[in-house]
Scaffold this motif. Structure first.
Motif, PDB file in Angstrom:
ATOM      1  N   GLN A  94       0.837  -1.195   0.000  1.00 25.65           N
ATOM      2  CA  GLN A  94       0.000   0.000   0.000  1.00 25.65           C
ATOM      3  C   GLN A  94       0.876   1.249   0.000  1.00 25.65           C
ATOM      4  O   GLN A  94       1.480   1.577   1.008  1.00 25.65           O
ATOM      5  CB  GLN A  94      -0.916  -0.007   1.225  1.00 25.65           C
ATOM      6  CG  GLN A  94      -1.797  -1.246   1.293  1.00 25.65           C
ATOM      7  CD  GLN A  94      -2.592  -1.298   2.577  1.00 25.65           C
ATOM      8  OE1 GLN A  94      -3.355  -0.380   2.872  1.00 25.65           O
ATOM      9  NE2 GLN A  94      -2.418  -2.357   3.345  1.00 25.65           N
TER      10      GLN A  94
ATOM     11  N   VAL B 214      -6.359  -0.061  -6.851  1.00 21.34           N
ATOM     12  CA  VAL B 214      -5.783  -1.326  -6.392  1.00 21.34           C
ATOM     13  C   VAL B 214      -5.607  -2.225  -7.612  1.00 21.34           C
ATOM     14  O   VAL B 214      -6.495  -2.343  -8.445  1.00 21.34           O
ATOM     15  CB  VAL B 214      -6.696  -2.017  -5.357  1.00 21.34           C
ATOM     16  CG1 VAL B 214      -6.156  -3.385  -4.984  1.00 21.34           C
ATOM     17  CG2 VAL B 214      -6.849  -1.150  -4.121  1.00 21.34           C
TER      18      VAL B 214
ATOM     19  N   GLY C 248      -1.755  -1.303  -3.871  1.00 22.23           N
ATOM     20  CA  GLY C 248      -2.732  -0.235  -3.734  1.00 22.23           C
ATOM     21  C   GLY C 248      -2.041   1.116  -3.722  1.00 22.23           C
ATOM     22  O   GLY C 248      -1.115   1.333  -2.945  1.00 22.23           O
ATOM     23  N   ASN C 249      -2.449   1.994  -4.602  1.00 23.76           N
ATOM     24  CA  ASN C 249      -1.938   3.366  -4.597  1.00 23.76           C
ATOM     25  C   ASN C 249      -2.934   4.203  -3.819  1.00 23.76           C
ATOM     26  O   ASN C 249      -3.969   4.601  -4.347  1.00 23.76           O
ATOM     27  CB  ASN C 249      -1.765   3.902  -6.018  1.00 23.76           C
ATOM     28  CG  ASN C 249      -1.169   5.304  -6.026  1.00 23.76           C
ATOM     29  OD1 ASN C 249      -0.768   5.821  -4.985  1.00 23.76           O
ATOM     30  ND2 ASN C 249      -1.109   5.905  -7.189  1.00 23.76           N
ATOM     31  N   LEU C 250      -2.637   4.454  -2.572  1.00 25.20           N
ATOM     32  CA  LEU C 250      -3.539   5.195  -1.698  1.00 25.20           C
ATOM     33  C   LEU C 250      -3.162   6.673  -1.647  1.00 25.20           C
ATOM     34  O   LEU C 250      -3.444   7.358  -0.672  1.00 25.20           O
ATOM     35  CB  LEU C 250      -3.523   4.574  -0.301  1.00 25.20           C
ATOM     36  CG  LEU C 250      -3.793   3.057  -0.267  1.00 25.20           C
ATOM     37  CD1 LEU C 250      -3.735   2.539   1.164  1.00 25.20           C
ATOM     38  CD2 LEU C 250      -5.101   2.707  -0.920  1.00 25.20           C
TER      39      LEU C 250
ATOM     40  N   THR D 232      -4.046  -6.173  -8.833  1.00 28.95           N
ATOM     41  CA  THR D 232      -3.545  -7.485  -8.440  1.00 28.95           C
ATOM     42  C   THR D 232      -2.715  -8.046  -9.585  1.00 28.95           C
ATOM     43  O   THR D 232      -3.143  -8.048 -10.735  1.00 28.95           O
ATOM     44  CB  THR D 232      -4.700  -8.454  -8.098  1.00 28.95           C
ATOM     45  OG1 THR D 232      -5.496  -7.875  -7.071  1.00 28.95           O
ATOM     46  CG2 THR D 232      -4.170  -9.794  -7.632  1.00 28.95           C
TER      47      THR D 232
END
Length: 194
Positions: free
Chosen positions: A123, A179, A147-149, A181
């Motif tokens: 994250q 997000v 995840g690019n928060l 995967t």
């Protein structure tokens, strides 16, 4: 923690309330013994209308023996179980909460350049600079969640190939608050975006 369908058998030997090894009887078809690499199981005095149950965790199964048994899990009570008591695998509330909370992924806060491993949920949280993660120790079929928060569009993942195509050495996470995967397919194919 492993899961299998139709896990159900009975105890071949009595087990005291503190036993850390439990001996099972062979399973009768269509049922099977618990997975060899550990998991959660339910012990019960009856399948249809149990009056006593206990949830246990075991670290391994060797033949008919469960080893590394941790008793009285998830608020149940350790008790003596006679020969013939039932042992089966079922989804428990604690197991569901663990699996659902992180989707079986291990949350990792990326606040500096770092290495990530299979089943990490990397994250990106730092907004000051672009960061780079490097996948390491991946085998075919293993997953990585990213995840690019942040609002940044320049965080990177070091990958040589994506979907069979060579990259310039990395994949740029160019979507904010997203997000992704990734699945490692093979050295020849590289990674697949799911």
């Amino acid at each position: 923690m492993s899961y299998a369908n139709f896990v159900q058998c009975q105890l071949a030997e009595a087990a005291s309330e503190v036993a850390d090894t439990i001996v099972l009887a062979p399973a009768s078809a269509p049922f099977q013994l618990p997975p060899e690499d550990g998991g959660l199981l339910v012990l019960a005095d009856s399948l249809g209308r149990p009056s006593q149950v206990e949830i246990i965790h075991y670290s391994a199964r060797a033949g008919l023996s469960l080893t590394g048994v941790e008793r009285a899990q998830e608020g149940t009570t350790g008790r003596d179980w006679p020969i013939g008591s039932y042992c089966y695998q079922a989804l428990t509330a604690g197991q569901y909460a663990r699996d659902a909370s992180v989707g079986k992924f291990n949350p990792v806060d990326v606040t500096e350049d770092m290495v990530v491993r299979p089943l990490d949920f990397a994250q990106f949280k730092a907004t000051g600079v672009a960061l780079t993660i490097t996948p390491q120790d991946f085998s075919e079929g293993q997953l990585l969640m990213i995840g690019n928060l942040t609002e940044r569009l320049d965080h990177q993942v070091v990958l040589a190939k994506v979907n069979g195509q060579a990259t310039d050495g990395h994949l740029v996470i160019n979507k904010a608050m997203a997000v992704v995967t990734l699945k490692y397919v093979s050295a020849d194919y590289g990674w697949s975006i799911l």
